[in-house]
Design a protein around this motif. Structure first.
Motif, short mmCIF file in Angstrom:
data_model
loop_
_atom_site.label_atom_id
_atom_site.label_comp_id
_atom_site.label_asym_id
_atom_site.label_seq_id
_atom_site.Cartn_x
_atom_site.Cartn_y
_atom_site.Cartn_z
N THR A 112 0.82 -1.22 0.00
CA THR A 112 0.00 0.00 0.00
C THR A 112 0.85 1.27 0.00
N PHE A 113 2.13 1.17 0.08
CA PHE A 113 3.20 2.18 -0.12
C PHE A 113 2.86 3.68 -0.02
N TYR A 114 1.94 4.09 0.82
CA TYR A 114 1.75 5.55 0.91
C TYR A 114 2.65 6.16 1.98
N ALA A 115 2.80 7.50 1.90
CA ALA A 115 3.60 8.21 2.90
C ALA A 115 2.90 8.09 4.25
N PRO A 116 3.61 8.19 5.35
CA PRO A 116 5.00 8.64 5.47
C PRO A 116 6.05 7.55 5.25
N LEU A 117 5.67 6.30 4.97
CA LEU A 117 6.70 5.31 4.67
C LEU A 117 7.40 5.70 3.38
N GLN A 118 8.68 5.39 3.31
CA GLN A 118 9.46 5.79 2.14
C GLN A 118 10.33 4.65 1.66
N ALA A 119 10.37 4.46 0.33
CA ALA A 119 11.20 3.40 -0.24
C ALA A 119 12.30 4.03 -1.09
N HIS A 120 13.21 3.17 -1.54
CA HIS A 120 14.23 3.59 -2.49
C HIS A 120 13.55 4.01 -3.80
N PRO A 121 14.09 5.07 -4.48
CA PRO A 121 13.45 5.54 -5.72
C PRO A 121 13.21 4.43 -6.75
N LEU A 122 14.07 3.40 -6.76
CA LEU A 122 13.92 2.32 -7.73
C LEU A 122 12.55 1.64 -7.59
N PHE A 123 12.07 1.54 -6.36
CA PHE A 123 10.76 0.92 -6.10
C PHE A 123 9.66 1.68 -6.84
N TYR A 124 9.67 3.02 -6.68
CA TYR A 124 8.61 3.83 -7.32
C TYR A 124 8.81 3.90 -8.83
N ALA A 125 10.07 4.02 -9.27
CA ALA A 125 10.33 4.11 -10.71
C ALA A 125 9.85 2.82 -11.40
N GLY A 126 10.12 1.68 -10.75
CA GLY A 126 9.66 0.41 -11.30
C GLY A 126 8.15 0.35 -11.39
N LEU A 127 7.49 0.79 -10.31
CA LEU A 127 6.02 0.77 -10.33
C LEU A 127 5.48 1.66 -11.44
N ALA A 128 6.12 2.82 -11.62
CA ALA A 128 5.65 3.74 -12.66
C ALA A 128 5.79 3.11 -14.04
N ALA A 129 6.94 2.50 -14.31
CA ALA A 129 7.15 1.87 -15.62
C ALA A 129 6.14 0.75 -15.84
N TRP A 130 5.93 -0.04 -14.79
CA TRP A 130 4.99 -1.15 -14.88
C TRP A 130 3.58 -0.65 -15.18
N LEU A 131 3.22 0.47 -14.51
CA LEU A 131 1.88 1.03 -14.69
C LEU A 131 1.69 1.54 -16.12
N VAL A 132 2.70 2.24 -16.62
CA VAL A 132 2.60 2.73 -18.00
C VAL A 132 2.46 1.54 -18.95
#
Ligand code: HEM
Ligand code: CU
Length: 542
Positions: A112-132
């Motif tokens: 469920t990855f919402y703030a205030p928890l924070q991950a490495h940028p790679l986690f979000y970048a991967g999710l974004a690519a996957w979503l596109v």
């Protein structure tokens, strides 16, 4: 489908690790400090990658089968697939990198990855690519539909294509929330470009997506129940018009309900929680319609096969066919999951079970069985067709749905009960375990053991499935007689029995957008009115 099953294999192995660890039955694999990485891996790999890669597989098949033509460009299809795959690999690397000491990744943020928890940028970048990638997949199927439409003006949309169109339109609306959350807030935050975000706003954007995503898990199962299950039971779909109504209702109602995940959030006005609850209760309607239509189709099939009596016809169904048995058992579990979902959805009674183990108990029945078991079961039917290979280890396949059913019956039942007793979810160290020494019925120890045994059976079920699929994959083509045929019979009541307006997908899309604006416009406005990056001032004095 191969990527999907790989994610299932890894996710299921993490599942047994969690189940044994948090019940204190076996703690040798991970330390409690690693529990969140494992839980994030389990949630992301199963709930996002296993289910949605499977969806892209079955929808690609459904598009070309129902339109009777190939997708317009194999190269384009390969592009979205590779984009999704590389995104998934990036995200998984960020999660599991966190388990290896020297690697500077970490993503213990849960699925469920919402703030205030924070991950490495790679986690979000991967999710974004996957979503596109999923967006492009939808564009691919819609493009195929437009080509078909040009050649077939005035014809009713084939049912499978209709389901794919409505599901994808829902997905485009829903993913807007999570895309804004990731691209404008979480990714910049993790890169250090901005210093703070408004946690309430990012949670709201997440749940804008977080409810409709459950229908993205369920729609492939419904797709199979409506269009393939009737044939597997020996009959025909009871009503094509009802199926269309159900998918339209999902398109319209899936998104304006997200606040039902935020009943406990301060800062969301009560009235809007109430609207979300009301919409949620309406959303039960398409599920009840589905129960009716699917069971009616199965009964018709059973009577064709010589079944008689009020309930005696159930015996005439092909319970030894793993594809049928898996779908039918998944449907039964879904009914139970629907009932516990009604409890979740009630604004007041939700506080009894909020953040307890009841909640995983609930969604292992819905996504973890209704979707997951249907996806496995339908693969027993679909995979031999796509590959022309005969299903291997048929005996294992026949037993597998029952193993899953019994395992989930135990695990989910005990999770629900433990939740009512106040046991929290998402923790490696649940309390209460030291007080019982005998597993007396109703004791904490008994519930913990039930979760451990059920969870182990489930993982066994997943391994059995993967064995059958891997065996079939490696088998030689065309040896022996295939047990399947791909023809899907016409429904008893066909599309011509319904008004053409049902096919006006554009109209339903516009109505869906209007409802989203009504449900979310004011609350989101009030969250960003003081600046999108500031934590919103709560509407009461603190
Ligand atoms: C959470 C076990 C399969 C989706 C959990 C938890 C357990 C578990 C014990 C609760 C952990 C906690 O709250 O501390 C298993 C086992 C499985 C299995 C043994 C057998 C293979 C699945 C499947 C799905 C799924 C098939 C979805 C398709 C999830 C999700 C969570 C979860 C989304 C919540 C993660 C979180 O709280 O962030 N699972 N599960 N599981 N499971 Fe499973
Ligand atoms: Cu929901």
């Amino acid at each position: 489908m191969g990527v999907s099953f790989t994610a299932l294999t890894i996710g299921a192995l993490l599942g047994i690790v969690q189940a044994l660890h948090r019940t204190n039955v076996f703690r040798g694999v991970i330390s409690s400090a690693d529990y969140y990485s494992v839980l994030t891996g389990h949630g992301v790999l199963l709930a996002l990658f296993f289910t949605i890669f499977f969806l892209t597989g079955i929808f690609t098949w459904g598009t070309s089968r129902s339109l009777g033509r190939e997708l317009p460009s194999p190269r384009f299809s390969l592009v979205w697939f590779l984009l999704m795959l590389s995104g998934a690999v990036m995200t998984a690397t960020a999660i599991f990198g966190g388990l290896v000491g020297q690697i500077p990744f970490s993503a213990d943020v849960l699925y469920t990855f919402y703030a205030p928890l924070q991950a490495h940028p790679l986690f979000y970048a991967g999710l974004a690519a996957w979503l596109v990638g999923t967006w492009l997949a939808g564009a691919d199927w819609i493009r195929a539909y437009y080509h078909w439409r040009q050649d077939n003006p005035g014809e009713r949309i084939p049912l499978q294509m209709f389901m794919i169109l409505t599901t994808m339109l829902m997905w485009y609306i829903a993913t807007l929330g999570v895309a804004v959350e990731v691209v404008f807030f979480l990714l910049p935050l993790s890169l250090g470009l901005i210093e703070s975000v408004d946690p309430l706003l990012t949670r709201t954007l997440f749940w804008f997506f977080g409810h409709p995503v459950v229908y993205f898990w369920l729609m492939p199962a419904y797709f199979a129940w409506y269009t393939v299950l009737p044939k597997l039971s020996g009959g025909r779909l009871f009503s094509d018009p009802l199926a269309r109504v159900v998918f339209i209702l999902f398109l319209i109602l899936s998104t304006p309900v997200g606040f039902h995940h935020q009943y406990a959030d301060p800062g969301v006005p009560e009235g809007f929680k109430f609207i979300a609850m009301t919409n949620t209760m309406f959303l039960l309607l398409p599920s009840f319609l589905t129960a009716f239509t699917v069971v009616a189709s199965m009964e018709y099939g059973a009577r064709q096969r010589g079944g008689t009596g009020y309930l005696g016809w159930l015996k005439a169904l092909p319970w030894g066919n793993p594809a049928f048995a898996g779908c039918a058992l998944a449907g039964i579990m879904f009914a139970a999951g629907g009932f516990s979902g009604i409890i979740n959805a009630g604004m007041n009674i939700n506080s009894l079970i909020h953040n307890t183990l009841w909640v995983p108990g609930h969604f292992h029945l819905t996504v973890g069985t209704a979707s997951a078991l249907t996806m496995m079961a339908i693969s027993y039917w679909l995979y031999p067709q796509i590959t022309g290979k005969r299903l291997q280890f048929y005996g294992i396949a026949q037993v597998q749905p029952y193993v899953w059913f019994i395992g989930m019956g135990l695990m989910s039942n005990a999770m629900h009960r433990a939740g009512l007793a106040g046991v929290p979810r998402r923790t490696a160290e649940p309390q209460y375990q030291q007080f019982d020494f005998m597993p007396v019925l109703g004791s904490m120890l008994e519930m913990r053991l039930q979760i451990a045994i059920g969870g182990s059976l489930l993982t066994l079920g997943a391994v059995m499935f993967v064995l059958v699929m891997a065996g079939t994959w490696l088998a030689e083509r065309g040896r022996g007689r295939l047990r399947v045929d791909s023809h899907l019979p016409e429904p008893i009541s066909g599309p011509s029995d319904s008004p053409r307006v049902l096919d006006n997908v554009r109209l339903w899309f516009v109505i869906a957008v209007v409802l989203v604006v009504i449900a979310y416009g004011f609350p989101i406005y009030s969250m960003v009115a003081d600046g999108a990056l500031n934590p919103a001032a709560p509407p009461f004095p603190v």
